[in-house]
Design a protein around this motif. Structure first.
Motif, PDB file in Angstrom:
ATOM      1  N   HIS A  51     -11.692 112.704 109.743  1.00 35.34           N
ATOM      2  CA  HIS A  51     -12.269 111.530 110.405  1.00 35.34           C
ATOM      3  C   HIS A  51     -12.489 111.829 111.880  1.00 35.34           C
ATOM      4  O   HIS A  51     -11.589 112.320 112.569  1.00 35.34           O
ATOM      5  N   HIS A  57     -17.552 109.177 111.672  1.00 31.84           N
ATOM      6  CA  HIS A  57     -18.031 110.026 110.598  1.00 31.84           C
ATOM      7  C   HIS A  57     -16.857 110.744 109.949  1.00 31.84           C
ATOM      8  O   HIS A  57     -15.802 110.936 110.566  1.00 31.84           O
ATOM      9  N   SER A  77     -20.871 108.835 106.871  1.00 33.34           N
ATOM     10  CA  SER A  77     -20.457 107.713 107.707  1.00 33.34           C
ATOM     11  C   SER A  77     -19.363 106.908 107.009  1.00 33.34           C
ATOM     12  O   SER A  77     -19.409 106.717 105.793  1.00 33.34           O
ATOM     13  N   VAL A  78     -18.397 106.444 107.801  1.00 35.41           N
ATOM     14  CA  VAL A  78     -17.368 105.567 107.251  1.00 35.41           C
ATOM     15  C   VAL A  78     -18.029 104.308 106.712  1.00 35.41           C
ATOM     16  O   VAL A  78     -18.815 103.656 107.396  1.00 35.41           O
ATOM     17  N   GLY A  84     -16.995 107.573 102.230  1.00 33.14           N
ATOM     18  CA  GLY A  84     -17.019 106.532 103.256  1.00 33.14           C
ATOM     19  C   GLY A  84     -16.369 105.248 102.788  1.00 33.14           C
ATOM     20  O   GLY A  84     -15.728 104.536 103.572  1.00 33.14           O
TER      21      GLY A  84
END
Length: 403
Positions: A51, A57, A77-78, A84
């Motif tokens: 992370h 990201h 992307s989270v 994610g």
């Protein structure tokens, strides 16, 4: 959670994967651990994504069975896709269909994966990353599988966090050493000495000092303190130091230099705050043009006169001002036989000693003497045998009374 096998079995399987027995054991490399995880769990791939909080990201940093994720720098992307979603929910997620509707990384379905299990890597409340495993066969991940992967994720989170801290510390030390003057410039008619000590337990931070020659036989003197510690603070310190040097070549007025630095910080370094004292000593060493951006004033002492704090306005710190504040320059006379000390708040402030008391103590200690001797005496009296919780920087200049 209802387990398919007793809890000791979790530990046994985890030991087979990590290659150690108990907390005191020695863990192998992350890639080696992931390869063993594939064998023990009966899966085809295992990937760790780290992370990155600033960009939110997840970045693939280690893999077994699908190394292309690392080679190609896969980023998710989270909140997006499979990994994610695991990161956003911070709980295990299982999917039994791997295609563009469930994952954003095409490598996963191109590899032929049909079932995947993802688990967040946590260190307390901190999200360190995501661990996911996948199988090309349709299979059911049992509660035991999920628990083993969760325990493995906790183990890898601790390993990764430790590695990151160690790497950041090494990078910070190297960066700080490259930015602090290895040797102070030799100036005819002037002597100088300096000290820098990182804060205990906090690692290197954003304190810096600088002495550099300027056109017209002038000397630039900088003492600065970027808020925070660690690699981020050291990187910001490096950028501010380089920018200040560049502005110093174009502007003679210290207040104008700090104004440009403040504008640069507000535009490019959002959220950064630094205090800076910048002075320019003329060619004859008779006057110091000084501007303070929220920094503590230097202490000056001359032969036959008591030491005292320079009377100069403390304008807003760098990066903290709104609009375009009016910054001011104060002219400080330096008669022959004068010592000036620049410092950061780590020297004068302690939990059991208010900053005003520390500044008073520094004023009482400073005398006209060789700068090296002055630095040693001040550090011995004000730091002594106790480690400082904050970074300490000190620069002492002497304009000798005679040749």
């Amino acid at each position: 959670m209802t387990h398919d096998v007793p809890e000791p079995e979790f530990r046994t399987r985890l030991s087979e994967i990590t290659g150690y027995e108990g907390p005191a054991g020695r863990a192998g490399g992350i890639e080696e651990t992931l390869a063993r995880a594939c064998a023990v769990l009966g899966v085809d791939t295992a990937t760790v994504l780290r992370h990155e909080p600033p960009s939110q990201h997840l970045v693939a940093i280690a893999a077994a069975g699908l190394e292309e994720e690392v080679y190609q720098g896969v980023r998710v992307s989270v909140g997006a896709g499979f990994a994610g979603t695991v990161a956003a929910r911070r709980e295990p997620v299982v999917i039994d269909r791997v295609d563009e509707t469930t994952v954003v990384n095409s490598l996963l379905w191109e590899r032929g994966l049909r079932t995947m299990l993802g688990v967040p890597m946590l260190a307390g409340a901190e999200l360190v990353g995501v661990l996911h495993v996948g199988s090309v066969d349709q299979r059911r991940f049992t509660t035991t599988d999920i628990e083993v992967v969760r325990l493995l994720a906790d183990h890898l989170a601790a390993v990764l966090r430790s590695e990151t801290l160690r790497q950041n510390q090494a990078a910070t030390i190297a960066l700080q050493r490259s930015l602090l003057p290895g040797k102070l410039p030799e100036i005819d008619g002037l002597r100088a000495a300096a000290r820098y000590v990182p804060g205990a337990g906090a690692g290197l931070g954003g304190d810096w000092y600088d002495l550099f020659r300027l056109p017209g036989d002038r000397l630039g003197i900088v003492m600065g303190d970027v808020s925070g510690h660690g690699l981020d603070a050291a990187v910001i310190m490096g950028r501010l130091r380089s920018a200040l040097r560049a502005y110093a070549l174009d502007c003679d007025d210290p207040a104008e230099v700090l104004g440009k630095l403040d504008r640069k910080a507000n535009h490019f370094e959002h959220g950064v705050m630094a205090t800076v004292a910048y002075g320019v000593l003329d060619a004859g060493h008779e006057q110091l043009a000084l501007s303070l951006a929220g920094h503590l004033p230097p202490v000056v002492v001359s032969a036959g006169r008591p030491a005292g704090l320079v009377t100069a306005p403390a304008d807003p710190p760098i990066g903290l001002s709104l609009g375009t504040p009016r910054r001011r320059t104060t002219m400080v006379p330096l008669a022959p036989g004068t010592v000036a000390a620049f410092y950061t708040d780590g020297l004068v402030e302690r939990r059991d000693r208010p900053v005003d008391e520390g500044m008073r103590q520094l004023t009482e200690l400073l005398r006209v003497e060789d700068p090296e001797r002055a630095c040693s005496r001040v550090m011995a009296a004000m730091v002594g045998a106790r480690p400082s919780p904050d970074d300490v920087a000190l620069v002492v200049l002497l304009r000798p009374a005679g040749p």
